[in-house]
Design an enzyme around this catalytic site. Structure first.
Site, PDB file in Angstrom:
ATOM      1  N   ASP A 106       0.838  -1.197   0.000  1.00 32.62           N
ATOM      2  CA  ASP A 106       0.000   0.000   0.000  1.00 32.62           C
ATOM      3  C   ASP A 106       0.879   1.255   0.000  1.00 32.62           C
ATOM      4  OD1 ASP A 106      -2.361   1.408  -0.055  1.00 32.62           O
ATOM      5  OD2 ASP A 106      -2.716   1.322   2.098  1.00 32.62           O
ATOM      6  N   LYS A 109       2.618   3.055  -5.938  1.00 30.58           N
ATOM      7  CA  LYS A 109       2.063   2.010  -6.792  1.00 30.58           C
ATOM      8  C   LYS A 109       3.066   1.501  -7.817  1.00 30.58           C
ATOM      9  CE  LYS A 109      -1.170   3.218  -4.196  1.00 30.58           C
ATOM     10  NZ  LYS A 109      -1.199   2.553  -2.884  1.00 30.58           N
ATOM     11  N   ASP A 150      -3.317  -3.013  -2.449  1.00 27.68           N
ATOM     12  CA  ASP A 150      -4.403  -2.034  -2.446  1.00 27.68           C
ATOM     13  C   ASP A 150      -4.268  -1.064  -3.619  1.00 27.68           C
ATOM     14  OD1 ASP A 150      -6.647  -0.652  -1.606  1.00 27.68           O
ATOM     15  OD2 ASP A 150      -5.592   0.535  -0.093  1.00 27.68           O
ATOM     16  N   ASN A 151      -5.395  -0.433  -3.956  1.00 25.31           N
ATOM     17  CA  ASN A 151      -5.436   0.634  -4.977  1.00 25.31           C
ATOM     18  C   ASN A 151      -4.933   0.174  -6.342  1.00 25.31           C
ATOM     19  OD1 ASN A 151      -4.338   2.571  -2.278  1.00 25.31           O
ATOM     20  ND2 ASN A 151      -6.364   2.847  -3.170  1.00 25.31           N
ATOM     21  N   GLU A 159     -11.434   4.223  -1.202  1.00 29.55           N
ATOM     22  CA  GLU A 159     -11.756   4.544   0.180  1.00 29.55           C
ATOM     23  C   GLU A 159     -12.653   5.769   0.327  1.00 29.55           C
ATOM     24  OE1 GLU A 159      -8.965   3.491  -1.077  1.00 29.55           O
ATOM     25  OE2 GLU A 159      -7.210   4.546  -0.318  1.00 29.55           O
TER      26      GLU A 159
END
Length: 264
Positions: A191, A194, A219-220, A249
């Site tokens: 996280d 990226k 994540d993401n 989120e």
């Protein structure tokens, strides 16, 4: 002349009010990129200037005001409430957090690596579900974020389960075995930046920190997105991957988590 100026002022104020309280929130709820632009660039900087504090400091204050010391769940709830109703922040959040919880309980790891502590939200979320004697190492590059995260982790009463390390993941991963006595990780939560997902995953492989069955959860992967990482884990014979669709989120924009099991 005075009446004209007053009328213009009133109309301008009304337009700004509608933009700020209706049009902008509506738009950013459905668009991930608008959400990031508004919350992470415009709104955050305005609040920083107006309050003389940073977003992490404001989140810490919300925890200290609204959470119960030593109660991890109340810390999570306080941050979720603050981020949904006061000021957005790029935590994994409540919706994706339930997916994180589910995967973590399925794995029941003894050793966990988190890349990207930020303010400690996901650190608390993970550590509260880990068994006694287990170890969580979390890595944060930004010293200001790390300072706030330590306080939030301690407020949750989880400081004995968590080792927070400051520095670059690329520099720290090769030192994990020697520095912390880690043979391998059972679970890795990605996280951080990226574009570091793919190279850091390959580095974990090269350093022998993944074993057969190690679970990586990223994540993401849709917003902001991690295309190189997805390409790698979805096409590599060393991984079995599954996408969990959810929301960015505290918005309604699509985002999700990628679960990848290392096959050896």
């Amino acid at each position: 002349m005075l009446w004209s100026l007053l009328a213009v002022t009133v109309v301008s104020a009304a337009v700004l009010y509608v933009l700020y309280h209706w049009l902008i929130p509506t738009a950013v709820q459905s668009s991930g990129w608008l959400a990031l632009l508004w919350h992470d660039v415009i709104h955050e900087r305005l609040l920083d200037i107006m309050t003389g504090t940073s977003r992490p400091q404001r989140m810490l204050k919300a925890v200290q005001k609204n959470a119960t010391k030593g109660d991890p769940q109340s810390v999570i709830s306080a941050i979720d409430y603050y981020c949904r109703h006061k000021e957005w922040a790029m935590n994994v959040g409540d919706d994706k957090g339930l997916i994180l919880d589910s995967v973590l309980m399925e794995v029941n790891p003894s050793t966990v690596l988190e890349l990207g502590t930020y303010c400690g939200y996901s650190t608390v979320r993970i550590a509260r579900l880990m068994s006694p004697g287990s170890k969580l190492i979390t890595v944060e590059f930004n010293p200001a974020f790390a300072e706030v995260a330590r306080q939030i982790i301690a407020y949750a009463g989880l400081q004995d389960k968590v080792t927070l390390v400051e520095g670059s993941s690329g520099d720290l991963i090769p030192k994990m075995k020697e520095r912390f006595g880690i043979k391998y990780f059972d679970f890795v939560f990605l996280d951080h930046w990226k574009d570091s997902y793919a190279p850091d995953t390959k580095l974990l492989e090269d350093c022998g920190l993944l074993k057969k069955g190690t679970v990586l959860l990223a994540d993401n992967v849709i917003c902001p997105g991690a295309p190189e990482y997805l390409k790698y884990v979805r096409n590599s014979p060393r991984y079995e991957s599954r996408y969990y669709k959810s929301n960015l989120e505290y918005t309604k924009a699509e985002d999700g988590l990628e679960k990848s099991v290392f096959l050896g």
